[in-house]
Design an enzyme around this catalytic site. Structure first.
Site, PDB file in Angstrom:
ATOM      1  N   GLY A 113      15.816  52.858  74.688  1.00  0.00           N
ATOM      2  CA  GLY A 113      16.100  52.706  73.343  1.00  0.00           C
ATOM      3  C   GLY A 113      15.304  51.603  72.642  1.00  0.00           C
ATOM      4  N   CYS A 114      14.865  51.862  71.355  1.00  0.00           N
ATOM      5  CA  CYS A 114      14.144  50.795  70.608  1.00  0.00           C
ATOM      6  C   CYS A 114      15.058  49.619  70.627  1.00  0.00           C
ATOM      7  CB  CYS A 114      13.347  51.415  69.560  1.00  0.00           C
ATOM      8  SG  CYS A 114      14.589  52.298  68.298  1.00  0.00           S
ATOM      9  N   HIS A 115      16.032  49.720  69.903  1.00  0.00           N
ATOM     10  CA  HIS A 115      17.127  48.786  69.735  1.00  0.00           C
ATOM     11  C   HIS A 115      17.463  47.976  71.076  1.00  0.00           C
ATOM     12  CE1 HIS A 115      17.626  49.728  65.462  1.00  0.00           C
ATOM     13  NE2 HIS A 115      17.605  50.982  65.559  1.00  0.00           N
ATOM     14  N   ALA A 116      17.995  48.850  72.004  1.00  0.00           N
ATOM     15  CA  ALA A 116      18.271  48.420  73.039  1.00  0.00           C
ATOM     16  C   ALA A 116      17.355  47.554  73.995  1.00  0.00           C
ATOM     17  CB  ALA A 116      18.778  49.712  73.880  1.00  0.00           C
ATOM     18  N   SER A 117      16.041  47.796  73.688  1.00  0.00           N
ATOM     19  CA  SER A 117      15.021  47.222  74.257  1.00  0.00           C
ATOM     20  C   SER A 117      15.183  45.598  73.998  1.00  0.00           C
ATOM     21  CB  SER A 117      13.726  47.811  74.070  1.00  0.00           C
ATOM     22  OG  SER A 117      13.615  48.913  74.474  1.00  0.00           O
TER      23      SER A 117
END
Length: 308
Positions: A113-117
């Site tokens: 995921g983007c935030h998770a990255s």
């Protein structure tokens, strides 16, 4: 020539992947006619014909798509949330130790995921190297452009008569049940999900993830944190920098249009700010998916990507 199929090519991530791959002479795209784009039999045939299939679908549809695949040679890169904490799938962040080799050998890749990255890039190396304990309690802030919300949100922000409330940054995920939280915990190996504050702002693309720390949360010093990042991120699309702010500011859209990520450390002896900057549609989505495909195919890892 490798055959590639994008299931869900009409969405924001799917469109970006398709645009990028269309320029590649080493790949052949399987494209369904518009009238067959949602036809289950046509999709099944395309999925099983592909060497690599990208799933750019909602979670339930991604799970269904995997069930349609009977060809053991079809590799899948799923951009949904559905398989990111599934131990049978490889988490597609190649810069984490050991992941690149496992991605290359896998047929099932869960795109991060983007935030998770950003969170994972900042926290996992510190946990792995013992600077943060597994029972640490963290907070994370993430500022993103509105393109991360997909076609509907893009239309809202770019509409001629948009709501005045869209003119300012808006916090969301208020219930602390954001869909990226599970992977943040599992991939980083921490016992407690962070307090997570995502914010969408009125600019198109770019992401800035910040993890603040008190010095006593770290088993070491700020210099030790920097040393871990400097050693950990050599090669790949993530790099640690010691300079690069904009006169005391850090703009969240600095990496718009790019597929790499910048890691930096700020603050003082008592309080630190760990910051990751990247494009939510690049290293946070389609760029990461293409990077994973390149690794699967044994191609240049940066082929078709925009690296600053």
């Amino acid at each position: 020539m490798a055959k590639i199929f994008i299931d869900g090519s009409a969405g924001t991530t799917g469109l970006r992947i398709r645009e990028r791959l269309a320029e590649r002479s080493d790949l052949s795209l399987i494209v369904l006619p518009e009238e067959l784009r949602k036809d289950i039999n046509a999709r099944r045939e395309a999925l099983n014909e592909a060497d690599v299939a990208f799933l750019c679908l909602p979670d339930a549809a991604a799970i269904e798509a995997v069930s349609l695949i009977s060809n053991p040679n079809t590799a899948v890169i799923d951009t949904s949330t559905a398989h990111r904490t599934n131990p049978a799938w490889e988490y597609g962040f190649p810069e984490l130790r050991g992941r690149r080799e496992r991605i290359a050998a896998s047929k099932r890749i869960a795109n991060p995921g983007c935030h998770a990255s950003g969170f994972v890039a900042l926290v996992e190396p510190l946990v792995r190297n013992g600077l943060l304990s597994k029972d640490v309690r963290l907070t994370a802030y993430s500022l993103t452009g509105y393109s991360g919300g997909g076609k509907k949100m893009i239309a809202e922000y770019e509409g001629a008569e948009r709501d005045v409330l869209l003119d300012a940054p808006r916090m969301y995920g208020l219930s602390q049940s954001h869909k990226h939280l599970p992977e943040m915990g599992v991939v980083c190996g921490i016992e407690h999900a962070p307090i997570f504050c995502p914010v969408v702002a009125p600019y198109y693309a770019g992401m800035e993830v910040t993890v603040p720390l008190f010095a006593d949360q770290i088993k070491g010093t700020a210099e030790d944190v920097c040393a871990v990042y400097r050693d950990y991120y050599q090669g790949g699309l993530v790099r640690f920098v010691t300079e690069g702010d904009e006169g005391g500011f850090l703009s969240a859209n600095a990496y718009e249009g790019r597929d790499d990520m910048e890691i930096s450390v700020h603050g003082n002896a008592e309080r630190l700010l760990l910051v990751a900057r990247f494009d939510n549609l690049g290293k946070g989505a389609s760029g990461a998916a293409i990077q994973n495909m390149n690794i699967l195919l044994g191609a240049d890892e940066t082929a078709g990507l925009s690296i600053g």
